[in-house]
Scaffold this motif. Structure first.
Motif, PDB file in Angstrom:
ATOM      1  N   LEU A   2       0.473   9.668 -10.233  1.00 29.52           N
ATOM      2  CA  LEU A   2       0.707  10.287  -8.919  1.00 29.52           C
ATOM      3  C   LEU A   2       1.158   9.210  -7.942  1.00 29.52           C
ATOM      4  CD1 LEU A   2      -2.528  12.455  -8.615  1.00 29.52           C
ATOM      5  CD2 LEU A   2      -0.206  13.328  -8.892  1.00 29.52           C
ATOM      6  N   HIS A   3       1.912   9.615  -6.932  1.00 32.47           N
ATOM      7  CA  HIS A   3       2.279   8.625  -5.911  1.00 32.47           C
ATOM      8  C   HIS A   3       1.054   8.314  -5.065  1.00 32.47           C
ATOM      9  CE1 HIS A   3       2.749  12.312  -3.456  1.00 32.47           C
ATOM     10  NE2 HIS A   3       2.386  11.530  -2.465  1.00 32.47           N
ATOM     11  N   ARG A   4       1.107   7.194  -4.383  1.00 32.31           N
ATOM     12  CA  ARG A   4      -0.036   6.810  -3.554  1.00 32.31           C
ATOM     13  C   ARG A   4      -0.094   7.705  -2.319  1.00 32.31           C
ATOM     14  NH1 ARG A   4      -3.067   2.021  -3.656  1.00 32.31           N
ATOM     15  NH2 ARG A   4      -1.590   0.960  -5.026  1.00 32.31           N
TER      16      ARG A   4
ATOM     17  N   GLU B 249       0.826  -1.216   0.000  1.00 32.88           N
ATOM     18  CA  GLU B 249       0.000   0.000   0.000  1.00 32.88           C
ATOM     19  C   GLU B 249       0.861   1.267   0.000  1.00 32.88           C
ATOM     20  OE1 GLU B 249       1.080  -1.992   3.192  1.00 32.88           O
ATOM     21  OE2 GLU B 249      -0.851  -2.685   2.468  1.00 32.88           O
ATOM     22  N   HIS B 250       2.177   1.161   0.110  1.00 35.27           N
ATOM     23  CA  HIS B 250       3.067   2.326   0.030  1.00 35.27           C
ATOM     24  C   HIS B 250       3.510   2.616  -1.410  1.00 35.27           C
ATOM     25  CE1 HIS B 250       3.937   2.902   4.367  1.00 35.27           C
ATOM     26  NE2 HIS B 250       3.778   1.598   4.444  1.00 35.27           N
ATOM     27  N   CYS B 251       3.153   1.772  -2.350  1.00 29.37           N
ATOM     28  CA  CYS B 251       3.706   1.821  -3.710  1.00 29.37           C
ATOM     29  C   CYS B 251       2.612   2.157  -4.730  1.00 29.37           C
ATOM     30  CB  CYS B 251       4.334   0.466  -4.014  1.00 29.37           C
ATOM     31  SG  CYS B 251       4.973   0.258  -5.675  1.00 29.37           S
ATOM     32  N   PRO B 252       2.835   3.013  -5.691  1.00 29.70           N
ATOM     33  CA  PRO B 252       4.062   3.755  -6.005  1.00 29.70           C
ATOM     34  C   PRO B 252       4.231   4.959  -5.074  1.00 29.70           C
ATOM     35  CG  PRO B 252       2.336   4.314  -7.568  1.00 29.70           C
ATOM     36  CD  PRO B 252       1.760   3.268  -6.664  1.00 29.70           C
ATOM     37  N   CYS B 253       5.498   5.267  -4.779  1.00 30.49           N
ATOM     38  CA  CYS B 253       5.779   6.326  -3.806  1.00 30.49           C
ATOM     39  C   CYS B 253       6.335   7.574  -4.503  1.00 30.49           C
ATOM     40  CB  CYS B 253       6.740   5.811  -2.739  1.00 30.49           C
ATOM     41  SG  CYS B 253       8.418   5.620  -3.314  1.00 30.49           S
TER      42      CYS B 253
ATOM     43  N   SER C  92       2.533   0.180 -13.712  1.00 35.00           N
ATOM     44  CA  SER C  92       1.103   0.081 -14.042  1.00 35.00           C
ATOM     45  C   SER C  92       0.281   0.724 -12.937  1.00 35.00           C
ATOM     46  CB  SER C  92       0.662  -1.378 -14.178  1.00 35.00           C
ATOM     47  OG  SER C  92       1.529  -2.060 -15.012  1.00 35.00           O
ATOM     48  N   GLU C  93       0.668   0.452 -11.700  1.00 31.43           N
ATOM     49  CA  GLU C  93      -0.050   1.033 -10.559  1.00 31.43           C
ATOM     50  C   GLU C  93       0.020   2.558 -10.627  1.00 31.43           C
ATOM     51  OE1 GLU C  93      -1.598  -0.444  -7.779  1.00 31.43           O
ATOM     52  OE2 GLU C  93      -1.523  -2.277  -8.980  1.00 31.43           O
ATOM     53  N   TYR C  94       1.190   3.033 -10.971  1.00 32.50           N
ATOM     54  CA  TYR C  94       1.438   4.471 -11.060  1.00 32.50           C
ATOM     55  C   TYR C  94       0.526   5.109 -12.105  1.00 32.50           C
ATOM     56  CZ  TYR C  94       4.205   8.698 -12.088  1.00 32.50           C
ATOM     57  OH  TYR C  94       4.618   9.989 -12.307  1.00 32.50           O
TER      58      TYR C  94
END
Ligand code: FES
Length: 308
Positions: free
Chosen positions: A57-59, A11-15, A49-51
């Motif tokens: 944007l970062h999470r 849950e910290h990624c992407p930072c 992909s998450e990013y």
């Protein structure tokens, strides 16, 4: 050298590092090609992909902003050593159960990393040794204000510990550095580990009795040279056989014990994060380390290196 990030896929990624194009595990953001599966291994998700899904944007995480934690008790075991218990919701305490979890506690503008000592159903405990100005402020805030402001949880207090499927067969701990051991023992079967050595210098008898009663360990003094040599041989033997070793000692002793190990063998030794942790988010740079190839990594996030 390739690096594994402790926060990747969590849950910290992407930072912030991804947003700044400095994620050292994502080749997509740096080189334009994905290597999720072949460099440092698949960690369950592609951070790039998450990013993109996050709108580049970062999470945003609520735990990156300081939150107030009410102090429930301060139990002194020595003039400079106390266990501070803070109130925490059940869900939050559950998030802190992972091995190597720590929080950043703030007092009078200074931030200090504190390993979680124990997670209760609705509280967290921290062992604080008043060893300098920052820990002195924390003690003062606990007494005078009854509140600590904290961010976290963060999970890289014991880099590489995510590779532990079970308790390591050899554990060596000393003084207050043993706090993560007490945290680990909460969820472990006593039979899951074989040999542990504890140097309880600096740990008052009452603390040992309350927190380590029933834990099988051999009492040693790491200052003793014969003991040092014996433990070095034991660590070497474990590493040669490919077995994990957990060292919960100061950086001085950790280096002493690992001196004769090869780079590959060192990856089998889990030890406390030696970096100066200040923000734990990859932002401040106090934990930066630059390797021989000129690659700079933030040790608050880098859990291990992969030698190829
Ligand atoms: S502690 Fe601030 S960047 Fe790592």
């Amino acid at each position: 050298m390739n690096y594994v990030c402790s926060d990747r896929g969590t849950e910290h990624c992407p930072c912030h590092l991804m947003e700044a194009g400095q994620c050292y595990t994502c080749t997509m953001v740096k080189e334009g090609c994905c290597s999720c599966e072949d460099r440092a291994g698949w960690q369950g998700t592609c951070p790039y992909s998450e990013y993109l899904q996050q709108g580049s944007l970062h999470r945003m995480n609520p735990w990156d902003r300081p939150a107030a934690f009410r102090i429930l008790s301060k139990t002194s075991y020595a003039p400079d050593l106390a266990v501070i218990r803070v109130e925490a919701s059940h869900g939050f305490a559950e998030q802190c159960r992972r091995t190597g979890t720590y929080m950043m506690a703030e007092a009078f503008g200074c931030r200090t990393p504190l390993s979680v000592l124990r997670c209760g159903p609705d509280f967290l405990e921290f062992l604080v040794k008043n060893a300098g100005v920052k820990t002195g402020y924390l003690m003062e805030a606990a007494e005078q204000e009854g509140i600590w402001y904290m961010t976290g949880p963060y999970y890289n207090g014991l880099p590489g510990s995510e590779s532990m499927k079970d308790m390591p067969e050899l554990i060596i701990a000393r003084g207050v550095a043993a706090a993560p051991l007490i945290h680990m023992l909460e969820g472990a079967e006593a039979t899951n580990y074989c040999v542990s050595y504890l140097d309880d210098e600096g740990l008052p008898a009452l603390f040992v009795q309350e927190y380590l009663e029933g834990t099988p360990y051999e009492r040693v003094s790491l200052r003793d040279e014969e003991t040092q040599q014996y433990l070095r041989r034991l660590i070497q033997k474990h590493a040669e056989e490919g077995r994990l070793v957990l060292l919960l000692v100061s950086p001085y002793y950790a280096e002493l014990f690992c001196r004769d190990l090869s780079d590959a063998q060192r990856t089998l030794v889990i030890r406390p994060n030696p970096a100066n942790l200040c923000c734990a988010m990859g932002l401040c740079g106090s934990c930066s380390h630059t390797d021989e190839d000129g690659v700079t990594v933030k040790l608050c996030k880098c859990s291990r290196t992969v030698i190829k």
